[in-house]
Every structure is written in structure tokens, then in C-alpha cells.
Design a protein around this motif. Structure first.
Motif, PDB file in Angstrom:
ATOM      1  N   ASP A 126      77.067  71.168  41.168  1.00 52.03           N
ATOM      2  CA  ASP A 126      75.680  71.145  40.707  1.00 52.03           C
ATOM      3  C   ASP A 126      75.040  72.494  41.040  1.00 52.03           C
ATOM      4  OD1 ASP A 126      72.982  70.702  40.244  1.00 52.03           O
ATOM      5  OD2 ASP A 126      72.918  68.787  41.291  1.00 52.03           O
ATOM      6  N   LEU A 127      74.384  73.133  40.080  1.00 49.70           N
ATOM      7  CA  LEU A 127      73.800  74.457  40.291  1.00 49.70           C
ATOM      8  C   LEU A 127      72.381  74.403  40.845  1.00 49.70           C
ATOM      9  CD1 LEU A 127      75.024  76.352  37.081  1.00 49.70           C
ATOM     10  CD2 LEU A 127      76.179  76.036  39.279  1.00 49.70           C
ATOM     11  N   ASP A 128      71.915  73.213  41.183  1.00 43.76           N
ATOM     12  CA  ASP A 128      70.548  73.055  41.675  1.00 43.76           C
ATOM     13  C   ASP A 128      70.470  73.461  43.151  1.00 43.76           C
ATOM     14  OD1 ASP A 128      68.026  72.226  42.504  1.00 43.76           O
ATOM     15  OD2 ASP A 128      68.071  70.374  41.342  1.00 43.76           O
ATOM     16  N   ILE A 129      70.016  74.679  43.420  1.00 42.59           N
ATOM     17  CA  ILE A 129      69.938  75.206  44.781  1.00 42.59           C
ATOM     18  C   ILE A 129      69.025  74.351  45.647  1.00 42.59           C
ATOM     19  CG2 ILE A 129      69.223  77.192  46.179  1.00 42.59           C
ATOM     20  CD1 ILE A 129      69.915  78.949  43.731  1.00 42.59           C
ATOM     21  N   GLU A 130      67.871  73.969  45.100  1.00 45.46           N
ATOM     22  CA  GLU A 130      66.899  73.193  45.876  1.00 45.46           C
ATOM     23  C   GLU A 130      67.473  71.844  46.299  1.00 45.46           C
ATOM     24  OE1 GLU A 130      66.125  74.990  43.158  1.00 45.46           O
ATOM     25  OE2 GLU A 130      65.100  76.520  44.372  1.00 45.46           O
ATOM     26  N   ARG A 131      68.199  71.212  45.405  1.00 46.37           N
ATOM     27  CA  ARG A 131      68.771  69.903  45.744  1.00 46.37           C
ATOM     28  C   ARG A 131      69.768  70.036  46.893  1.00 46.37           C
ATOM     29  NH1 ARG A 131      72.720  66.344  45.195  1.00 46.37           N
ATOM     30  NH2 ARG A 131      74.165  67.797  44.206  1.00 46.37           N
ATOM     31  N   HIS A 132      70.624  71.047  46.824  1.00 47.05           N
ATOM     32  CA  HIS A 132      71.585  71.254  47.907  1.00 47.05           C
ATOM     33  C   HIS A 132      70.868  71.587  49.214  1.00 47.05           C
ATOM     34  CE1 HIS A 132      75.089  70.846  45.430  1.00 47.05           C
ATOM     35  NE2 HIS A 132      74.749  71.843  44.641  1.00 47.05           N
ATOM     36  N   SER A 133      69.756  72.302  49.121  1.00 44.66           N
ATOM     37  CA  SER A 133      69.009  72.684  50.321  1.00 44.66           C
ATOM     38  C   SER A 133      68.427  71.473  51.033  1.00 44.66           C
ATOM     39  CB  SER A 133      67.876  73.650  49.961  1.00 44.66           C
ATOM     40  OG  SER A 133      68.390  74.844  49.404  1.00 44.66           O
ATOM     41  N   ARG A 134      68.232  70.387  50.288  1.00 41.41           N
ATOM     42  CA  ARG A 134      67.665  69.165  50.878  1.00 41.41           C
ATOM     43  C   ARG A 134      68.727  68.188  51.372  1.00 41.41           C
ATOM     44  NH1 ARG A 134      64.513  69.662  46.140  1.00 41.41           N
ATOM     45  NH2 ARG A 134      65.706  67.979  45.166  1.00 41.41           N
ATOM     46  N   ASP A 135      70.006  68.543  51.223  1.00 41.92           N
ATOM     47  CA  ASP A 135      71.080  67.648  51.655  1.00 41.92           C
ATOM     48  C   ASP A 135      70.959  67.409  53.158  1.00 41.92           C
ATOM     49  OD1 ASP A 135      73.558  66.450  52.398  1.00 41.92           O
ATOM     50  OD2 ASP A 135      74.510  67.334  50.634  1.00 41.92           O
ATOM     51  N   PRO A 136      70.823  66.155  53.600  1.00 42.01           N
ATOM     52  CA  PRO A 136      70.650  65.875  55.031  1.00 42.01           C
ATOM     53  C   PRO A 136      71.891  66.188  55.862  1.00 42.01           C
ATOM     54  CG  PRO A 136      70.931  63.839  53.801  1.00 42.01           C
ATOM     55  CD  PRO A 136      70.792  64.927  52.782  1.00 42.01           C
ATOM     56  N   GLN A 137      73.059  66.237  55.207  1.00 40.89           N
ATOM     57  CA  GLN A 137      74.281  66.580  55.928  1.00 40.89           C
ATOM     58  C   GLN A 137      74.422  68.104  55.913  1.00 40.89           C
ATOM     59  OE1 GLN A 137      77.969  65.142  54.286  1.00 40.89           O
ATOM     60  NE2 GLN A 137      79.010  65.235  56.259  1.00 40.89           N
ATOM     61  N   VAL A 138      74.139  68.734  57.041  1.00 40.91           N
ATOM     62  CA  VAL A 138      74.050  70.192  57.086  1.00 40.91           C
ATOM     63  C   VAL A 138      75.355  70.867  56.689  1.00 40.91           C
ATOM     64  CG1 VAL A 138      73.594  72.189  58.572  1.00 40.91           C
ATOM     65  CG2 VAL A 138      72.215  70.133  58.800  1.00 40.91           C
ATOM     66  N   ARG A 139      76.495  70.312  57.128  1.00 38.03           N
ATOM     67  CA  ARG A 139      77.767  70.940  56.784  1.00 38.03           C
ATOM     68  C   ARG A 139      77.960  70.971  55.269  1.00 38.03           C
ATOM     69  NH1 ARG A 139      82.670  70.073  55.031  1.00 38.03           N
ATOM     70  NH2 ARG A 139      84.425  71.284  55.832  1.00 38.03           N
ATOM     71  N   GLN A 140      77.661  69.855  54.592  1.00 38.42           N
ATOM     72  CA  GLN A 140      77.809  69.819  53.142  1.00 38.42           C
ATOM     73  C   GLN A 140      76.793  70.740  52.482  1.00 38.42           C
ATOM     74  OE1 GLN A 140      80.378  68.033  51.877  1.00 38.42           O
ATOM     75  NE2 GLN A 140      79.971  69.025  49.916  1.00 38.42           N
ATOM     76  N   GLN A 141      75.620  70.831  53.068  1.00 38.82           N
ATOM     77  CA  GLN A 141      74.583  71.720  52.544  1.00 38.82           C
ATOM     78  C   GLN A 141      75.050  73.172  52.534  1.00 38.82           C
ATOM     79  OE1 GLN A 141      70.658  73.539  54.531  1.00 38.82           O
ATOM     80  NE2 GLN A 141      70.549  71.306  54.306  1.00 38.82           N
ATOM     81  N   VAL A 142      75.527  73.651  53.685  1.00 38.40           N
ATOM     82  CA  VAL A 142      75.929  75.058  53.753  1.00 38.40           C
ATOM     83  C   VAL A 142      77.214  75.308  52.962  1.00 38.40           C
ATOM     84  CG1 VAL A 142      74.730  75.566  55.905  1.00 38.40           C
ATOM     85  CG2 VAL A 142      77.060  74.705  55.990  1.00 38.40           C
ATOM     86  N   LEU A 143      78.082  74.303  52.862  1.00 42.16           N
ATOM     87  CA  LEU A 143      79.288  74.456  52.055  1.00 42.16           C
ATOM     88  C   LEU A 143      78.920  74.676  50.590  1.00 42.16           C
ATOM     89  CD1 LEU A 143      82.319  74.401  51.532  1.00 42.16           C
ATOM     90  CD2 LEU A 143      82.205  71.904  51.475  1.00 42.16           C
ATOM     91  N   ASN A 144      78.070  73.809  50.060  1.00 38.37           N
ATOM     92  CA  ASN A 144      77.695  73.940  48.648  1.00 38.37           C
ATOM     93  C   ASN A 144      76.893  75.211  48.373  1.00 38.37           C
ATOM     94  OD1 ASN A 144      78.944  71.579  47.728  1.00 38.37           O
ATOM     95  ND2 ASN A 144      77.217  70.310  48.335  1.00 38.37           N
ATOM     96  N   LEU A 145      76.015  75.576  49.293  1.00 41.63           N
ATOM     97  CA  LEU A 145      75.242  76.809  49.112  1.00 41.63           C
ATOM     98  C   LEU A 145      76.152  78.035  49.212  1.00 41.63           C
ATOM     99  CD1 LEU A 145      72.017  75.913  51.128  1.00 41.63           C
ATOM    100  CD2 LEU A 145      72.212  76.172  48.637  1.00 41.63           C
ATOM    101  N   SER A 146      77.190  77.951  50.033  1.00 38.29           N
ATOM    102  CA  SER A 146      78.169  79.042  50.117  1.00 38.29           C
ATOM    103  C   SER A 146      78.909  79.199  48.796  1.00 38.29           C
ATOM    104  CB  SER A 146      79.171  78.776  51.248  1.00 38.29           C
ATOM    105  OG  SER A 146      78.556  78.809  52.505  1.00 38.29           O
ATOM    106  N   ILE A 147      79.297  78.077  48.220  1.00 38.82           N
ATOM    107  CA  ILE A 147      79.998  78.109  46.935  1.00 38.82           C
ATOM    108  C   ILE A 147      79.089  78.659  45.847  1.00 38.82           C
ATOM    109  CG2 ILE A 147      81.050  76.670  45.144  1.00 38.82           C
ATOM    110  CD1 ILE A 147      81.987  74.797  47.428  1.00 38.82           C
ATOM    111  N   LEU A 148      77.834  78.201  45.821  1.00 35.51           N
ATOM    112  CA  LEU A 148      76.895  78.696  44.815  1.00 35.51           C
ATOM    113  C   LEU A 148      76.668  80.197  44.966  1.00 35.51           C
ATOM    114  CD1 LEU A 148      74.109  75.968  44.501  1.00 35.51           C
ATOM    115  CD2 LEU A 148      75.996  76.465  42.950  1.00 35.51           C
ATOM    116  N   THR A 149      76.573  80.676  46.195  1.00 40.84           N
ATOM    117  CA  THR A 149      76.371  82.105  46.424  1.00 40.84           C
ATOM    118  C   THR A 149      77.520  82.913  45.832  1.00 40.84           C
ATOM    119  OG1 THR A 149      75.049  81.742  48.421  1.00 40.84           O
ATOM    120  CG2 THR A 149      76.152  83.875  48.220  1.00 40.84           C
ATOM    121  N   ARG A 150      78.731  82.468  46.054  1.00 40.88           N
ATOM    122  CA  ARG A 150      79.895  83.162  45.502  1.00 40.88           C
ATOM    123  C   ARG A 150      79.936  83.049  43.976  1.00 40.88           C
ATOM    124  NH1 ARG A 150      84.303  83.852  49.508  1.00 40.88           N
ATOM    125  NH2 ARG A 150      83.410  83.420  51.551  1.00 40.88           N
TER     126      ARG A 150
END
Length: 241
Positions: A126-150
Motif C-alpha cells: 500500500d502506497l499510503d504513507i499516512e496509513r503506515h505511519s498510524r500502524d500501532p505495531q511499530v516494527r511493521q510501521q518502520v518496515l513498510n515505511l522503509s520499503i516505501l522509501t526505497r
């Protein structure tokens, strides 16, 4: 941690608890990964998977296979990662929980990005940065944001890259993850460098390596690119990067 995990494995073996042993073996792999003893970690995880598979313990079989995928991806052992992806996928379908499918899709996206297969990677996350930023599971949050950044880096989408880098920094501030923190920090540093802020990236990586990194494994090659002469500085050592 490794000593305690070893005691837990021995206890579960002596009790004859099948599910308990499968989980103890999986738990024991975490300190081994943090120490860079990947072959031992893989051996324990394979035993955990075989036990869970034999007893039809879907969640435990999936969990062991999922960690094996992660290790092989991080070691750039793609054929092995894809083999365990296939095994994990079958058990994830039986687990049914969305987190299982999401975790495997994250690994597929990382593999696709490493091959510069942008269409495949884009379809997997999912390309929605804001949605990933609200993920309560921090590890999954930073994983997805890392992937989106790349992903945005490879797409040369500067506006999205700036937003994902900002969101990733906020996630990193809350994350105390081990085992994969190098990947997260490297994603942030690569994003900063692509935005013309290489000095800031080097400073952040230096601080992470000398003060915040808890991992005893070899430093990720991507991070070494941001350090003086590509070497790991000692704690408290200054840098002119």
C-alpha cells in the motif's frame, strides 16, 4: 539472552512439549541473529518448522518459515528466501490472519526492489504513507515505511520520498527493534542522500552505530557506505563525514 533461550529449549525438550519446543527453538534464534550466528539460527528454525509441520501447528509453522525468509532476504540469499516464502505461504493461508499475508508481501516487495522490479514491488505494498505511519505495531510501521522509501527512491518520486523519509524518522525514534534495524536505518540514510542530504545521513548512521545499535552481527554493507572509509567507528569516536 542466548543462555536463557538455551535453558528454555532444554526445559521444553525435557517436558516433551511439542508446541513449547517449537516456540522455544524459534525464540532462541533471535539472540543468535543479533550475535550474527545465522547458521545456528537457521538450524534451530528449520527444526522448529519441521516439528510444527509434522504436528500440523499452522501458526508455529508459518512463524518459523517467516523468520527463515527474513534471514535469507537479509543475507541476500534469494533462492533460499523464495523457497521458504512458498512454504510460509501455505501455512499463512491456514492461519488466516492478515498480519501473516502482510509480512510475506513485505518480503516479496524487498526482493522485487532488490531486482529493481518496480511494478511488482508497487503491487505488493500500500502506497499510503499516512496509513503506515498510524500502524500501532511499530516494527511493521518502520518496515513498510522503509520499503516505501526505497520504492520512491527508485521511482525518483521526490515529493513522496520526502514524506516517507520524514515518517520513517518518526518511526525510528520509537523503534527499539533488533535484527533488522540496520535495514531500517539504511533505508532512511539512502532516502536522505537521494534528497541531497548525505552529510545528515552520515551523521545519523554514525550516531546509530556508535550509540544506539544493539546488534552484534556484522554491519550491513549499505550502512558502511555512510561511514568514514566504510569502517565501523568505535563508540564516542568523532567523524568528519
Amino acid at each position: 539472552a542466548l543462555a536463557a533461550a538455551g535453558q528454555l529449549v532444554a526445559l521444553e525438550r525435557s517436558k516433551g512439549s511439542v508446541r513449547g519446543l517449537a516456540r522455544a527453538l524459534r525464540f532462541c534464534s533471535y539472540p543468535l541473529r543479533c550475535l550474527g550466528e545465522y547458521d545456528r539460527a537457521i538450524s534451530l528454525l528449520q527444526e522448529a518448522f519441521e516439528i510444527a509441520e509434522r504436528q500440523r501447528l499452522a501458526e508455529d509453522a508459518y512463524a518459523a518459515a517467516d523468520v527463515l525468509v527474513t534471514i535469507h532476504v537479509d543475507r541476500d540469499e534469494i533462492p533460499e528466501a523464495e523457497l521458504w516464502l512458498e512454504r510460509a505461504d501455505g501455512w499463512a493461508r491456514q492461519v488466516g490472519a492478515h498480519y501473516a499475508r502482510n509480512s510475506l508481501n513485505s518480503e516479496r516487495a524487498i526482493i522485487a526492489l532488490a531486482a529493481h522490479d518496480l511494478p511488482k514491488a508497487t503491487a505488493l505494498i500500500d502506497l499510503d504513507i499516512e496509513r503506515h505511519s498510524r500502524d500501532p505495531q511499530v516494527r511493521q510501521q518502520v518496515l513498510n515505511l522503509s520499503i516505501l522509501t526505497r520504492l520512491f527512491l527508485l521511482r525518483k518520486d521526490r515529493d513522496s520520498l520526502e514524506r516517507s523519509v520524514t515518517a520513517l524518522l518518526q518511526g525510528l525514534a520509537r523503534s527499539q527493534t533488533t535484527c533488522r534495524q540496520d535495514f531500517f536505518v539504511a533505508s532512511y540514510a539512502l532516502g536522505l542522500a537521494a534528497l541531497g542530504r548525505r552529510t545528515d545521513a552520515s551523521r545519523y548512521v554514525h550516531e546509530y552505530v556508535t550509540s544506539d545499535r544493539r546488534d552484534g552481527a556484522e554491519l550491513a554493507k549499505e550502512l558502511a557506505l555512510f561511514l568514514v572509509d566504510g569502517r565501523t567507528p568505535r563508540r564516542g569516536e568523532a567523524t568528519n563525514s
